[in-house]
Scaffold this active site. Structure first.
Site, mmCIF file in Angstrom:
data_model
loop_
_atom_site.group_PDB
_atom_site.id
_atom_site.type_symbol
_atom_site.label_atom_id
_atom_site.label_comp_id
_atom_site.label_asym_id
_atom_site.label_seq_id
_atom_site.Cartn_x
_atom_site.Cartn_y
_atom_site.Cartn_z
ATOM 1 C CD GLN A 275 -2.489 0.939 2.227
ATOM 2 O OE1 GLN A 275 -2.032 0.338 3.999
ATOM 3 N NE2 GLN A 275 -3.271 1.636 3.181
ATOM 4 N N GLY A 276 1.240 2.286 -1.515
ATOM 5 C CA GLY A 276 1.596 3.226 -1.338
ATOM 6 C C GLY A 276 0.530 4.482 -0.614
ATOM 7 C CB SER B 210 1.986 7.063 4.241
ATOM 8 O OG SER B 210 0.995 6.488 5.589
ATOM 9 C CD GLU C 233 -1.877 10.872 19.514
ATOM 10 O OE1 GLU C 233 -1.798 9.643 18.251
ATOM 11 O OE2 GLU C 233 -1.608 10.178 20.079
ATOM 12 C CD GLU D 180 -5.152 0.301 6.535
ATOM 13 O OE1 GLU D 180 -5.489 1.424 6.071
ATOM 14 O OE2 GLU D 180 -4.364 -0.615 7.227
ATOM 15 C CB SER E 299 3.374 -2.547 5.291
ATOM 16 O OG SER E 299 3.260 -2.089 6.470
#
Ligand SMILES: Cc1cc2nc3c(=O)[nH]c(=O)nc-3n(C[C@H](O)[C@H](O)[C@H](O)COP(=O)(O)OP(=O)(O)OC[C@H]3O[C@@H](n4cnc5c(N)ncnc54)[C@H](O)[C@@H]3O)c2cc1C
Length: 393
Positions: free
Chosen positions: A130-131, A133, A377, A248, A165
């Site tokens: 998964q690209g 971030s 958060e 996800e 990842s």
């Protein structure tokens, strides 16, 4: 509310149990693999056999429609299946192709994309990372700066991804890139499927706190991706990504199932040796373990709530954040309690350690779970604004 299985659910549970008893390779029964054993999951010789058995029944992607190789199971059936699989310590076979990209393609992909990717995701030939971030775009993902510019039949992509990842093992990546920098940030992003062997991709592994490699930096330098590999329309990628992220987050429900077994394992370990057991010597642990068990049951109820909402066609919103927040922090608390049970043995990390080092490894690896897939958060902000109706800051 009656939380017991209906007769149909009980019959289904039996069917799954019988399948596991018959088909789960012996080696997994003797030496169960846990999610922390990432390398073991990949390299284990019986993994292909297990995958084939699941594929035959459509159980590798149980929620996918039958025409795409799934089993069209209801969410409750899937949840029961996850409970039974986790109970038997059957290794999860899947990855992001099964849990995230495949379901997104079923909703938004072209027929050609479905035909090309869905069967190879099931067989394991296509393995996605998964690209999303980037160094300056995590929680605020829509600020991403990787650019994709149309050039004839291709797009040309330049930029950098991080925390990707499994990029060092994957052969495809689903990637977000900016295709229009002149519109509000959510409206100029597109979603591409990129082959990792394309020229211009450099993957640099990042060693994490466990000492292993889970995630990577990925540098994209004039990488050409065919225009047919865009998912959905140009500049509509944000909305496709939202579907992928929903899938996800739905995964939190299955993590709860694993935690329940981990807490039970700890209780068993703490009781070993009677009067001389850890529990015998440290009665305070009794309360700590009881707290973990109560929390595990609570998380289970929250997972049931999610599953039941989805089953009724409702979209969990702040409820998904509640579960993600609670389950990820609970995973950390269970590991900390585990370290208290292990005492000095907690410093041992290898397979010679109690519980084969699983607790020590999860003590480290669960640190990332309150960051990955949306930090605590961010989840708290969602619960505060959408759940409690508090004003935005
Ligand atoms: C184990 C692991 C695996 C991952 N795998 C992948 C992957 O495969 N693919 C991928 O694309 N990404 C992956 N990620 C990245 C992950 O999605 C991001 O780390 C995450 O979204 C947070 O972004 P960030 O690291 O940039 O932190 P930032 O967004 O910079 O946040 C820094 C701190 O500020 C806080 N913060 C930020 N905004 C707010 C706000 N509005 N209000 C209050 N606090 C705020 C955050 O909670 C955090 O504490 C992975 C991360 C981990 C830990």
């Amino acid at each position: 509310m009656d939380l017991r299985d209906t007769p149909e659910e009980a019959a289904w549970r039996q069917e799954v149990r019988a399948f596991i008893a018959k088909e789960l390779p012996r080696s997994f029964k003797d030496e169960p693999l846990e999610p922390e054993d990432v390398a073991g999951l990949w390299d284990h010789p019986d993994m292909q056999t297990w995958r084939r058995k699941l594929v035959e029944r459509g159980w590798i992607a149980p929620s996918w429609p039958k025409e795409y190789g799934g089993a069209a199971l209801t969410l409750m059936q899937q949840f029961i299946m996850s409970e039974e699989m986790a109970g038997a310590r059957a290794p999860a076979v899947g990855g992001m192709g099964i849990s995230m990209v495949g379901p997104s393609l079923i909703v938004h992909g072209t027929e050609e994309q479905k035909k090309k990717f869905l069967p190879t995701i099931l067989s394991g030939e296509t393995f996605f990372c998964q690209g999303f971030s980037e160094p300056e775009a995590g929680s605020d993902l829509a600020s991403l700066r990787t650019r994709a510019v149309r050039d004839g039949d291709d797009y040309v992509i330049n930029g950098q991804k991080i925390w990707t990842s499994q990029a060092h093992r994957a052969n495809w990546m689903f990637v977000l890139a900016r295709t229009d920098p002149d519109v509000p940030k959510h409206k100029g992003i597109s979603y591409f499927l990129l082959e990792m062997k394309a020229p211009g991709i450099l993957v640099r592994p990042l060693r994490d706190i466990t000492g292993g490699v889970l995630f990577n930096e990925v540098f994209l330098d004039n990488v050409r991706v065919p225009a047919k590999n865009i998912v959905g329309e140009e500049n509509r990628g944000w909305y496709i990504a939202a579907t992928t992220l929903d899938f996800e987050r739905a995964n939190s429900a299955s993590s709860v199932v694993i935690q329940r077994h981990r807490a039970k394992d700890l209780i068993r370990l703490a009781k070993e040796g009677g009067d001389q057991s850890v529990l015998g010597r440290n009665p305070g642990l009794r309360l700590e373990l009881a707290d973990r068990m109560i929390e595990v049951e609570l998380a289970r109820l929250m997972a049931y709530q999610m599953v039941s909402m989805l089953g009724r066609g409702l979209i969990p919103n702040y409820q998904a954040s509640m579960l993600k927040l609670f389950a990820s922090e609970l995973g950390q608390r269970i590991s900390r309690t585990g370290m208290n049970v292990l005492g000095l043995y907690g410093g041992l990390y290898g397979r010679e350690a109690p519980m084969k080092g699983r607790i020590s490894r999860s003590y480290l690896s669960t640190l990332g779970s309150t960051i990955a897939a949306g930090t605590s958060e961010i989840q708290r902000n969602i619960i505060a604004t959408r759940g409690l109706g508090l004003p935005r800051q």
